[in-house]
Design a protein around this motif. Structure first.
Motif, PDB file in Angstrom:
ATOM      1  N   VAL A 176       0.851  -1.195   0.000  1.00  0.00           N
ATOM      2  CA  VAL A 176       0.000   0.000   0.000  1.00  0.00           C
ATOM      3  C   VAL A 176       0.884   1.241   0.000  1.00  0.00           C
ATOM      4  O   VAL A 176       1.893   1.293   0.703  1.00  0.00           O
ATOM      5  N   ARG A 177       0.484   2.237  -0.793  1.00  0.00           N
ATOM      6  CA  ARG A 177       1.153   3.536  -0.799  1.00  0.00           C
ATOM      7  C   ARG A 177       0.100   4.615  -0.588  1.00  0.00           C
ATOM      8  O   ARG A 177      -0.913   4.635  -1.279  1.00  0.00           O
ATOM      9  N   PHE A 178       0.361   5.499   0.355  1.00  0.00           N
ATOM     10  CA  PHE A 178      -0.487   6.659   0.583  1.00  0.00           C
ATOM     11  C   PHE A 178       0.285   7.883   0.097  1.00  0.00           C
ATOM     12  O   PHE A 178       1.292   8.254   0.686  1.00  0.00           O
ATOM     13  N   LEU A 179      -0.191   8.491  -0.964  1.00  0.00           N
ATOM     14  CA  LEU A 179       0.553   9.578  -1.597  1.00  0.00           C
ATOM     15  C   LEU A 179       0.078  10.963  -1.197  1.00  0.00           C
ATOM     16  O   LEU A 179       0.735  11.948  -1.512  1.00  0.00           O
ATOM     17  N   GLY A 180      -1.056  11.054  -0.553  1.00  0.00           N
ATOM     18  CA  GLY A 180      -1.629  12.377  -0.300  1.00  0.00           C
ATOM     19  C   GLY A 180      -2.284  12.889  -1.575  1.00  0.00           C
ATOM     20  O   GLY A 180      -2.484  12.152  -2.535  1.00  0.00           O
ATOM     21  N   THR A 181      -2.608  14.165  -1.580  1.00  0.00           N
ATOM     22  CA  THR A 181      -3.294  14.753  -2.719  1.00  0.00           C
ATOM     23  C   THR A 181      -2.320  15.028  -3.857  1.00  0.00           C
ATOM     24  O   THR A 181      -1.253  15.599  -3.636  1.00  0.00           O
ATOM     25  N   ILE A 182      -2.685  14.593  -5.047  1.00  0.00           N
ATOM     26  CA  ILE A 182      -1.870  14.802  -6.249  1.00  0.00           C
ATOM     27  C   ILE A 182      -2.761  15.428  -7.313  1.00  0.00           C
ATOM     28  O   ILE A 182      -3.919  15.031  -7.472  1.00  0.00           O
ATOM     29  N   TRP A 183      -2.232  16.376  -8.052  1.00  0.00           N
ATOM     30  CA  TRP A 183      -2.988  17.078  -9.094  1.00  0.00           C
ATOM     31  C   TRP A 183      -2.185  17.143 -10.382  1.00  0.00           C
ATOM     32  O   TRP A 183      -0.985  16.866 -10.388  1.00  0.00           O
ATOM     33  N   GLY A 184      -2.816  17.535 -11.421  1.00  0.00           N
ATOM     34  CA  GLY A 184      -2.150  17.888 -12.671  1.00  0.00           C
ATOM     35  C   GLY A 184      -1.456  16.721 -13.350  1.00  0.00           C
ATOM     36  O   GLY A 184      -1.902  15.572 -13.293  1.00  0.00           O
ATOM     37  N   GLN A 185      -0.332  17.027 -13.985  1.00  0.00           N
ATOM     38  CA  GLN A 185       0.402  16.050 -14.774  1.00  0.00           C
ATOM     39  C   GLN A 185       0.832  14.823 -13.975  1.00  0.00           C
ATOM     40  O   GLN A 185       0.713  13.700 -14.469  1.00  0.00           O
ATOM     41  N   PRO A 186       1.329  14.984 -12.742  1.00  0.00           N
ATOM     42  CA  PRO A 186       1.691  13.773 -11.977  1.00  0.00           C
ATOM     43  C   PRO A 186       0.513  12.814 -11.789  1.00  0.00           C
ATOM     44  O   PRO A 186       0.687  11.597 -11.857  1.00  0.00           O
ATOM     45  N   LEU A 187      -0.692  13.344 -11.594  1.00  0.00           N
ATOM     46  CA  LEU A 187      -1.858  12.478 -11.446  1.00  0.00           C
ATOM     47  C   LEU A 187      -2.206  11.810 -12.772  1.00  0.00           C
ATOM     48  O   LEU A 187      -2.504  10.616 -12.810  1.00  0.00           O
ATOM     49  N   LYS A 188      -2.135  12.545 -13.853  1.00  0.00           N
ATOM     50  CA  LYS A 188      -2.409  11.957 -15.173  1.00  0.00           C
ATOM     51  C   LYS A 188      -1.435  10.824 -15.459  1.00  0.00           C
ATOM     52  O   LYS A 188      -1.816   9.764 -15.964  1.00  0.00           O
ATOM     53  N   GLU A 189      -0.168  11.033 -15.138  1.00  0.00           N
ATOM     54  CA  GLU A 189       0.833   9.989 -15.358  1.00  0.00           C
ATOM     55  C   GLU A 189       0.564   8.774 -14.486  1.00  0.00           C
ATOM     56  O   GLU A 189       0.756   7.634 -14.919  1.00  0.00           O
ATOM     57  N   LEU A 190       0.108   9.011 -13.265  1.00  0.00           N
ATOM     58  CA  LEU A 190      -0.209   7.899 -12.369  1.00  0.00           C
ATOM     59  C   LEU A 190      -1.382   7.083 -12.904  1.00  0.00           C
ATOM     60  O   LEU A 190      -1.363   5.846 -12.862  1.00  0.00           O
ATOM     61  N   PHE A 191      -2.392   7.760 -13.438  1.00  0.00           N
ATOM     62  CA  PHE A 191      -3.500   7.045 -14.078  1.00  0.00           C
ATOM     63  C   PHE A 191      -2.969   6.152 -15.197  1.00  0.00           C
ATOM     64  O   PHE A 191      -3.346   4.987 -15.318  1.00  0.00           O
ATOM     65  N   LYS A 192      -2.105   6.698 -16.024  1.00  0.00           N
ATOM     66  CA  LYS A 192      -1.596   5.957 -17.178  1.00  0.00           C
ATOM     67  C   LYS A 192      -0.689   4.794 -16.770  1.00  0.00           C
ATOM     68  O   LYS A 192      -0.602   3.791 -17.472  1.00  0.00           O
ATOM     69  N   ALA A 193      -0.009   4.920 -15.635  1.00  0.00           N
ATOM     70  CA  ALA A 193       0.903   3.870 -15.181  1.00  0.00           C
ATOM     71  C   ALA A 193       0.186   2.772 -14.402  1.00  0.00           C
ATOM     72  O   ALA A 193       0.782   1.749 -14.089  1.00  0.00           O
ATOM     73  N   SER A 194      -1.083   2.976 -14.111  1.00  0.00           N
ATOM     74  CA  SER A 194      -1.835   2.020 -13.304  1.00  0.00           C
ATOM     75  C   SER A 194      -2.453   0.921 -14.176  1.00  0.00           C
ATOM     76  O   SER A 194      -2.803   1.146 -15.334  1.00  0.00           O
ATOM     77  N   SER A 195      -2.600  -0.247 -13.582  1.00  0.00           N
ATOM     78  CA  SER A 195      -3.239  -1.372 -14.271  1.00  0.00           C
ATOM     79  C   SER A 195      -4.749  -1.238 -14.239  1.00  0.00           C
ATOM     80  O   SER A 195      -5.440  -1.627 -15.174  1.00  0.00           O
ATOM     81  N   VAL A 196      -5.263  -0.724 -13.119  1.00  0.00           N
ATOM     82  CA  VAL A 196      -6.704  -0.591 -12.928  1.00  0.00           C
ATOM     83  C   VAL A 196      -6.960   0.532 -11.944  1.00  0.00           C
ATOM     84  O   VAL A 196      -6.153   0.802 -11.064  1.00  0.00           O
ATOM     85  N   VAL A 197      -8.109   1.195 -12.107  1.00  0.00           N
ATOM     86  CA  VAL A 197      -8.568   2.188 -11.146  1.00  0.00           C
ATOM     87  C   VAL A 197      -9.738   1.580 -10.394  1.00  0.00           C
ATOM     88  O   VAL A 197     -10.646   1.016 -10.999  1.00  0.00           O
ATOM     89  N   CYS A 198      -9.697   1.663  -9.081  1.00  0.00           N
ATOM     90  CA  CYS A 198     -10.740   1.072  -8.246  1.00  0.00           C
ATOM     91  C   CYS A 198     -11.538   2.187  -7.572  1.00  0.00           C
ATOM     92  O   CYS A 198     -10.966   3.078  -6.941  1.00  0.00           O
ATOM     93  N   VAL A 199     -12.861   2.123  -7.705  1.00  0.00           N
ATOM     94  CA  VAL A 199     -13.766   3.083  -7.088  1.00  0.00           C
ATOM     95  C   VAL A 199     -14.768   2.281  -6.253  1.00  0.00           C
ATOM     96  O   VAL A 199     -15.848   1.940  -6.742  1.00  0.00           O
ATOM     97  N   PRO A 200     -14.418   1.941  -5.002  1.00  0.00           N
ATOM     98  CA  PRO A 200     -15.277   1.052  -4.235  1.00  0.00           C
ATOM     99  C   PRO A 200     -16.560   1.679  -3.695  1.00  0.00           C
ATOM    100  O   PRO A 200     -17.424   0.970  -3.188  1.00  0.00           O
ATOM    101  N   SER A 201     -16.733   2.985  -3.818  1.00  0.00           N
ATOM    102  CA  SER A 201     -17.946   3.617  -3.263  1.00  0.00           C
ATOM    103  C   SER A 201     -19.182   3.293  -4.071  1.00  0.00           C
ATOM    104  O   SER A 201     -19.163   2.970  -5.229  1.00  0.00           O
TER     105      SER A 201
END
Length: 138
Positions: A113-138
């Motif tokens: 587990v990694r807790f990154l805190g709030t991320i915005w802009g280009q770093p967040l876009k890159e994180l989306f692209k580097a991820s295998s899946v996005v999970c929205v459990p709500s």
């Protein structure tokens, strides 16, 4: 989707005195052009201490009960049984963070587990692209 939004609009119009000419539906969505282009996936993951070919499950949002981050951590022991190299990344903050860190420790999954805190802009876009899946459990 448009169908859900149209249903909500119809319900509102049929149960109130709202003027249909003053209602405008604004659909959820993203600007896909912002996610175009190549990234160095290993470099992006490395920024957050994720090395090798680890699959990344990304959660983006406030760390609050309504978003269900505790559900994701609760599912992690089972997920690690079938994919021992998975890492869950939380991009966001909230009053549950300390609880979630303790939950991960008690389930013996804190290493994944990694807790990154709030991320915005280009770093967040890159994180989306580097991820295998996005999970929205709500």
């Amino acid at each position: 989707s448009g169908a859900f939004c149209d249903e909500v609009k119809w319900h509102y119009l049929s149960h109130s005195r709202a003027n249909k000419d003053k209602l405008r539906m604004v659909y959820n969505g993203i600007h896909v052009d912002a996610f175009q282009g190549e990234i160095d996936e290993a470099q992006v993951k490395g920024r957050y201490g994720i090395w090798g070919n680890h699959d990344v499950v990304l959660f983006v949002g406030r760390l609050i009960p309504q978003k269900g981050p505790d559900i994701l951590i609760g599912a992690l022991p089972k997920l690690l049984e079938s994919n021992p190299d998975v890492v869950v990344v939380f991009a966001g903050d909230g009053h549950m963070r300390h609880y979630l860190e303790k939950q991960a420790e008690s389930l013996q999954v804190a290493h994944a587990v990694r807790f990154l805190g709030t991320i915005w802009g280009q770093p967040l876009k890159e994180l989306f692209k580097a991820s295998s899946v996005v999970c929205v459990p709500s």
